[in-house]
Design a protein around this motif. Structure first.
Motif, PDB file in Angstrom:
ATOM      1  N   MET A 136       0.815  -1.216   0.000  1.00  0.00           N
ATOM      2  CA  MET A 136       0.000   0.000   0.000  1.00  0.00           C
ATOM      3  C   MET A 136       0.851   1.269   0.000  1.00  0.00           C
ATOM      4  SD  MET A 136      -2.611   1.303   2.972  1.00  0.00           S
ATOM      5  CE  MET A 136      -3.068   3.043   3.054  1.00  0.00           C
ATOM      6  N   LEU A 137       1.994   1.247   0.673  1.00  0.00           N
ATOM      7  CA  LEU A 137       2.801   2.450   0.839  1.00  0.00           C
ATOM      8  C   LEU A 137       3.961   2.519  -0.142  1.00  0.00           C
ATOM      9  CD1 LEU A 137       2.785   2.581   4.741  1.00  0.00           C
ATOM     10  CD2 LEU A 137       1.250   3.709   3.131  1.00  0.00           C
ATOM     11  N   PHE A 180       0.241  10.409  -4.570  1.00  0.00           N
ATOM     12  CA  PHE A 180       1.165   9.618  -3.760  1.00  0.00           C
ATOM     13  C   PHE A 180       2.592  10.146  -3.917  1.00  0.00           C
ATOM     14  CE2 PHE A 180       4.038   6.217  -2.742  1.00  0.00           C
ATOM     15  CZ  PHE A 180       3.439   5.555  -1.679  1.00  0.00           C
ATOM     16  N   MET A 225      -7.019   2.375   6.408  1.00  0.00           N
ATOM     17  CA  MET A 225      -6.115   2.798   5.344  1.00  0.00           C
ATOM     18  C   MET A 225      -5.830   4.295   5.425  1.00  0.00           C
ATOM     19  SD  MET A 225      -7.663   0.562   2.151  1.00  0.00           S
ATOM     20  CE  MET A 225      -6.637   1.379   0.909  1.00  0.00           C
ATOM     21  N   LYS A 281       4.913   3.490  -4.391  1.00  0.00           N
ATOM     22  CA  LYS A 281       4.390   4.234  -5.534  1.00  0.00           C
ATOM     23  C   LYS A 281       3.905   3.328  -6.656  1.00  0.00           C
ATOM     24  CE  LYS A 281       9.066   5.013  -7.355  1.00  0.00           C
ATOM     25  NZ  LYS A 281      10.074   6.066  -7.676  1.00  0.00           N
ATOM     26  N   SER A 336       2.170   0.547  -6.034  1.00  0.00           N
ATOM     27  CA  SER A 336       1.216  -0.326  -5.353  1.00  0.00           C
ATOM     28  C   SER A 336       0.193  -0.913  -6.327  1.00  0.00           C
ATOM     29  CB  SER A 336       0.476   0.445  -4.256  1.00  0.00           C
ATOM     30  OG  SER A 336      -0.555  -0.336  -3.704  1.00  0.00           O
ATOM     31  N   TYR A 370      -2.188   5.885   6.028  1.00  0.00           N
ATOM     32  CA  TYR A 370      -1.681   6.770   4.975  1.00  0.00           C
ATOM     33  C   TYR A 370      -1.334   8.142   5.547  1.00  0.00           C
ATOM     34  CZ  TYR A 370      -1.446   8.494   0.112  1.00  0.00           C
ATOM     35  OH  TYR A 370      -1.037   8.999  -1.082  1.00  0.00           O
ATOM     36  N   LEU A 407      -9.783   9.841   1.277  1.00  0.00           N
ATOM     37  CA  LEU A 407      -8.840   8.851   0.773  1.00  0.00           C
ATOM     38  C   LEU A 407      -8.897   8.730  -0.745  1.00  0.00           C
ATOM     39  CD1 LEU A 407      -6.732   6.689   1.487  1.00  0.00           C
ATOM     40  CD2 LEU A 407      -8.602   5.028   1.631  1.00  0.00           C
ATOM     41  N   GLN A 423      -7.838   0.094  -8.503  1.00  0.00           N
ATOM     42  CA  GLN A 423      -8.766   1.223  -8.654  1.00  0.00           C
ATOM     43  C   GLN A 423      -9.289   1.321 -10.081  1.00  0.00           C
ATOM     44  OE1 GLN A 423      -6.247   4.459  -7.485  1.00  0.00           O
ATOM     45  NE2 GLN A 423      -6.803   4.342  -5.310  1.00  0.00           N
ATOM     46  N   TYR A 479      -5.319   9.097  -2.368  1.00  0.00           N
ATOM     47  CA  TYR A 479      -4.608   7.861  -2.686  1.00  0.00           C
ATOM     48  C   TYR A 479      -4.708   7.581  -4.179  1.00  0.00           C
ATOM     49  CZ  TYR A 479      -2.531   3.286  -2.017  1.00  0.00           C
ATOM     50  OH  TYR A 479      -1.692   2.195  -2.074  1.00  0.00           O
ATOM     51  N   ARG A 480      -3.936   8.333  -4.935  1.00  0.00           N
ATOM     52  CA  ARG A 480      -3.810   8.176  -6.377  1.00  0.00           C
ATOM     53  C   ARG A 480      -2.333   8.262  -6.721  1.00  0.00           C
ATOM     54  NH1 ARG A 480      -8.603   6.325  -8.678  1.00  0.00           N
ATOM     55  NH2 ARG A 480     -10.292   7.179  -7.419  1.00  0.00           N
TER      56      ARG A 480
END
Length: 382
Positions: A297-298, A355, A326, A300, A302, A330, A346, A308, A350-351
Motif C-alpha cells: 500500500m505504501l 502519492f 487505510m 508508488k 502499489s 496513509y 482517501l 482502482q 490515494y492516487r
C-alpha cells in the motif's frame, strides 16, 4: 573437516543442493562426521544431508557475510547462462528432489513464475499433483484461469480453501501492511496510526490449508516458482539454505527450481513455449495474489492503483471494509495526520500522482528527524 562435510560444501557452493543417499549408506556417512549434520528422511528410505547454515552474527560475525559472498559469486555464474542453461539448472533441482522422494506436488499460485515451474515439472512427471490455495479473495480472473489451465493441460489439480474469512481475520488480528521482515516499521506505524497490523492472514489463509493438503496427501516435496532475484530477503535466505531445503512450516522439502532465473528468462520461456498467461498481467498487474492485500500500500507502484482502475467494484469493497484504517495509516506515513482526514478524503489522496507528491512532502519533513522509524527504508514485498 570430515569427508562428508567436504562433499556437502562442494555440492552446495556448486549446485546449492544437498546430497541424497539411501538411508543405510547415508547413516554411515552421518556417523562418520564429528559434527551434527542437518538431515531429512523420506518415507521411501532416502536421506537428504544438507550443508550446515552459517552460525548467527553473534556467534561469528564473519561467517554469514563470507558465505553470502561465495553464494553471490556462484549465482553470478548461473545468471549468465542462457535459457537452455537455466532450464538445465531447474531440472537438476527437480531431479534431486525426485531422487529424495516420489511424493511431490507443485504449489501453483496462478502467477507466471509458478507457471514456468509447473511446466518444467509436468514435462518430467505429467501426473504430478498441482495445488492452489483459493483464499476466497483471489481475483475472479485468476480462479477462472487456473481452472481452465487445469482442464487444458489435464492436470492432477487440487483447489484447497482456508477455513477462515479474510475480513473477520483482519478485524481480529490486524491488516497486512509493509510486508514480512519489516517488524520495526510495522510496530511504529501501528502505534502512531492506532491500527492493528499483522501478517497472520498469510499464515492462516495460505500456509495452513497448504500444510493440511500436504499432510493429507502425504506430500514430502513441494515445487515452487521462488526466485532469488525477487528481493534481498530471498537472497539472504537462499545463501543460508540453498535451492532445496526442509521447511518446518510445511514439514516438506521445498524446491526453488527457478532460483537463478531473471524476469527476462521467465518472459523468454513463456514466449518460447507459448504458455497461457494469467489475464491479470495484460490488465497492468505485476502480482496476481489476493486482491485485498495491502502489503504494498505504501509504495508508488502499489497494486491498489491498478485495482482502482481495473476492478473498481472490488476496490469499493476494500474501502468499505478497511478504508478508515487505510486513511489513518496513509496519514501517519505521509505525515499529514494533523489534518484529521477521514475515509472520504482517501479517494482524492490515494492516487499515483498524489502519492508521489505526498512522498516528497514526507521526505522533506523528515530531513530534520532522520532517526524517525517511519523514515526507514522498507523492502517492497513480493
Amino acid at each position: 573437516m570430515s569427508n562428508i562435510e567436504e562433499r556437502l560444501e562442494a555440492r552446495y557452493f556448486d549446485k546449492f543442493l544437498p546430497l541424497i543417499y539411501s538411508k543405510s549408506f547415508g547413516q554411515r556417512l552421518i556417523d562418520s562426521s564429528p559434527h551434527q549434520l542437518r538431515t531429512w528422511e523420506s518415507r521411501t528410505g532416502k536421506v537428504a544431508i544438507f550443508h550446515r547454515p552459517p552460525p548467527t552474527i553473534k556467534e561469528d560475525a564473519f561467517a554469514k557475510p563470507e558465505r553470502l559472498g561465495r553464494v553471490i559469486k556462484q549465482l553470478a555464474v548461473c545468471y549468465r547462462k542462457d535459457l537452455r542453461g537455466k532450464v538445465a539448472l531447474a531440472r537438476e533441482v527437480l531431479r534431486t528432489l525426485f531422487e529424495a522422494t516420489d511424493n511431490v506436488a507443485v504449489a501453483f499460485s496462478g502467477g507466471r513464475d509458478s507457471l514456468v515451474a509447473l511446466d518444467i515439472a509436468r514435462k518430467i512427471r505429467p501426473d504430478i499433483p498441482v495445488m492452489i490455495v483459493n483464499t476466497g479473495i483471489e481475483f475472479p480472473e485468476s480462479i477462472k484461469y487456473v481452472r481452465q489451465l487445469a482442464q487444458d493441460w489435464n492436470l492432477n489439480f487440487y483447489e484447497v480453501k482456508p477455513k477462515v474469512d479474510f475480513w473477520k481475520l483482519t478485524g481480529e488480528q490486524g491488516i497486512p501492511v509493509a510486508g514480512r521482515g519489516n517488524t520495526t516499521f510495522m510496530r511504529d506505524l501501528s502505534n502512531k496510526a492506532d491500527v492493528k497490523l499483522s501478517n497472520s492472514c498469510c499464515r492462516r489463509m495460505k500456509e495452513t490449508p497448504a500444510r493440511q493438503f500436504y499432510r493429507e496427501h502425504k506430500i514430502e516435496g513441494v515445487i515452487t516458482g521462488l526466485r532469488v532475484s525477487e528481493s534481498l530477503m530471498r537472497k539472504l535466505n537462499f545463501a543460508d539454505y540453498g535451492a532445496l531445503r526442509y521447511s518446518k512450516t510445511y514439514n516438506t522439502l521445498i524446491a526453488w527450481c527457478l532460483y537463478a532465473w531473471k524476469d527476462q528468462d521467465i518472459a523468454d520461456y513463456i514466449q518460447k513455449y507459448k504458455l497461457p498467461l494469467n489475464p491479470l498481467y495484460n490488465m497492468g498487474y505485476q502480482r496476481v495474489g489476493c486482491w485485498s492485500c495491502l502489503q504494498d500500500m505504501l509504495y508508488k507502484d502499489s497494486r491498489l492503483f491498478t485495482l482502482q482502475k481495473q476492478h473498481p467494484k472490488l476496490y469499493d469493497v476494500l474501502i468499505k471494509n478497511l478504508g478508515d484504517e487505510m486513511m489513518r495509516l496513509y496519514s501517519v506515513w505521509a505525515d499529514i495526520e494533523d489534518f484529521e482526514l477521514d475515509t472520504k478524503e482517501l479517494e482524492g489522496l490515494y492516487r499515483p500522482c498524489d502519492f508521489v507528491m505526498l512522498e516528497q512532502y514526507r521526505k522533506e519533513n523528515k530531513k530534520d528527524s532522520r532517526t524517525d522509524l517511519l523514515d526507514l527504508e522498507i523492502e517492497n514485498p513480493s
